[in-house]
Design a protein around this motif. Structure first.
Motif, PDB file in Angstrom:
ATOM      1  N   ASN A  12     -16.300  42.253   0.882  1.00  0.00           N
ATOM      2  CA  ASN A  12     -17.235  42.412   1.993  1.00  0.00           C
ATOM      3  C   ASN A  12     -16.448  42.914   3.207  1.00  0.00           C
ATOM      4  OD1 ASN A  12     -19.085  42.196   4.079  1.00  0.00           O
ATOM      5  ND2 ASN A  12     -19.895  40.223   3.414  1.00  0.00           N
ATOM      6  N   ALA A  15     -17.911  42.248   6.836  1.00  0.00           N
ATOM      7  CA  ALA A  15     -17.581  40.929   7.387  1.00  0.00           C
ATOM      8  C   ALA A  15     -16.110  40.860   7.789  1.00  0.00           C
ATOM      9  CB  ALA A  15     -17.909  39.842   6.370  1.00  0.00           C
ATOM     10  N   VAL A 179     -14.783  34.514   4.353  1.00  0.00           N
ATOM     11  CA  VAL A 179     -15.146  35.652   5.192  1.00  0.00           C
ATOM     12  C   VAL A 179     -16.398  36.337   4.646  1.00  0.00           C
ATOM     13  CG1 VAL A 179     -14.444  37.974   5.933  1.00  0.00           C
ATOM     14  CG2 VAL A 179     -12.810  36.066   6.064  1.00  0.00           C
ATOM     15  N   GLY A 180     -16.404  36.611   3.347  1.00  0.00           N
ATOM     16  CA  GLY A 180     -17.429  37.489   2.800  1.00  0.00           C
ATOM     17  C   GLY A 180     -18.615  36.830   2.143  1.00  0.00           C
ATOM     18  N   LYS A 188     -22.701  33.373   8.281  1.00  0.00           N
ATOM     19  CA  LYS A 188     -21.715  33.964   9.185  1.00  0.00           C
ATOM     20  C   LYS A 188     -20.342  33.825   8.544  1.00  0.00           C
ATOM     21  CE  LYS A 188     -24.253  32.667  13.413  1.00  0.00           C
ATOM     22  NZ  LYS A 188     -24.660  34.033  13.803  1.00  0.00           N
ATOM     23  N   ALA A 189     -19.510  34.821   8.729  1.00  0.00           N
ATOM     24  CA  ALA A 189     -18.156  34.773   8.197  1.00  0.00           C
ATOM     25  C   ALA A 189     -17.400  33.585   8.776  1.00  0.00           C
ATOM     26  CB  ALA A 189     -17.422  36.074   8.535  1.00  0.00           C
ATOM     27  N   TYR A 210     -22.043  39.153  11.530  1.00  0.00           N
ATOM     28  CA  TYR A 210     -21.781  40.536  11.122  1.00  0.00           C
ATOM     29  C   TYR A 210     -23.084  41.138  10.621  1.00  0.00           C
ATOM     30  CZ  TYR A 210     -21.736  38.858   6.274  1.00  0.00           C
ATOM     31  OH  TYR A 210     -22.075  38.320   5.070  1.00  0.00           O
ATOM     32  N   ILE A 212     -25.325  41.807   8.205  1.00  0.00           N
ATOM     33  CA  ILE A 212     -25.644  41.401   6.842  1.00  0.00           C
ATOM     34  C   ILE A 212     -26.481  42.450   6.122  1.00  0.00           C
ATOM     35  CG2 ILE A 212     -27.011  39.745   5.502  1.00  0.00           C
ATOM     36  CD1 ILE A 212     -25.998  37.597   7.473  1.00  0.00           C
ATOM     37  N   VAL A 234     -25.689  36.738   0.290  1.00  0.00           N
ATOM     38  CA  VAL A 234     -25.193  37.164   1.602  1.00  0.00           C
ATOM     39  C   VAL A 234     -26.202  36.815   2.681  1.00  0.00           C
ATOM     40  CG1 VAL A 234     -24.663  39.207   2.987  1.00  0.00           C
ATOM     41  CG2 VAL A 234     -23.675  38.968   0.719  1.00  0.00           C
TER      42      VAL A 234
END
Length: 239
Positions: A12, A15, A179-180, A188-189, A210, A212, A234
């Motif tokens: 990702n 992200a 993170v991803g 959220k990351a 980020y 999405i 996600v």
């Protein structure tokens, strides 16, 4: 000194870009990466290339091992094995042999000394890339599984995609989340910051928004196997 620990990017790159921008804004001195770089996201190559430009220490996660040699029976539920290997094959198709060699040769743990404070870091446990140790486990379990391999002040791990900070026996245990692909219901990351200043210790979990919908669209544009399910994960921040 302020250091950031990031992990579980899972291809990702959108992200990852957001997290790296947040890290830059917070004036972090050093970044460390705890694995799972490429697999299960729409941009494995860009994610890997971005990580490799950071000039930092990177360790291996279970998903990196899967990219190198495939997902084996017993490592995931039987009903998911074929699908996850199709995702792995797609990921490999986006990389080149040098990328696979890089993932294959990654070390599996970090031992750091920051201004007199010792930190041990690994992807899942010191003994395994695959074992799941939830944050809700009893103190004795966390100590035995995650905090016994080295005499450190701070222990950092990833893998479960659910961040937390706990204090056990005068030590600090941090899971930095993902993170991803966060799994804690917050889309959220996630990453962690550790600050050491003359042996004063400060720790925090950071959550970063980020785009999405851009990631969901990318899954579809690249014809990612299982794109519908990955898009839901996600969007929801959970499996």
């Amino acid at each position: 000194m302020r250091v950031a620990f990031i992990s579980d990017i899972h291809g990702n790159a959108v992200a990852l870009d957001a997290v790296l921008a947040d890290i830059q804004n917070k004036q972090i001195d050093q970044i460390y990466v705890l694995g799972d770089l490429c697999y299960r996201g729409p941009e494995p190559r860009r994610s890997l290339d971005t990580i490799r430009t950071l000039d930092t220490k990177v360790i291996k996660g279970n998903a990196d091992e899967w990219v190198v040699r495939g997902v084996r029976e017993g490592e995931v539920p039987d009903k998911a094995l074929v699908l996850m290997n199709s995702e792995r094959e797609w990921t490999v198709s986006q990389l080149d042999p040098a990328d696979l060699d890089y993932l294959k040769d990654l070390p599996t743990e970090l031992h750091l000394e920051i201004e007199g404070v010792s930190i041990s870091a690994y992807h899942a446990t010191p003994e395994s890339l695959f074992e799941i140790v939830p944050g809700s486990s009893e103190d004795a379990v966390l100590q035995a599984k995650l905090m016994s391999a080295a005499d450190s002040t701070i222990y950092v791990y990833a893998h479960i995609h659910k961040p937390f900070i706990r204090y056990i026996g005068g030590k600090v245990l941090i899971n930095i989340g993902s993170v991803g692909l966060p799994f804690d219901g917050l889309a959220k990351a996630s990453y962690a910051i550790v600050e050491v200043d003359h042996k004063r210790i400060s720790t925090s979990i950071e959550r970063v928004a980020y785009d999405i919908e851009k990631v969901v669209q990318l899954y579809q544009e690249v014809n990612y196997p299982n794109s519908e399910m990955m898009g839901r994960i996600v969007r929801n921040g959970s499996v």
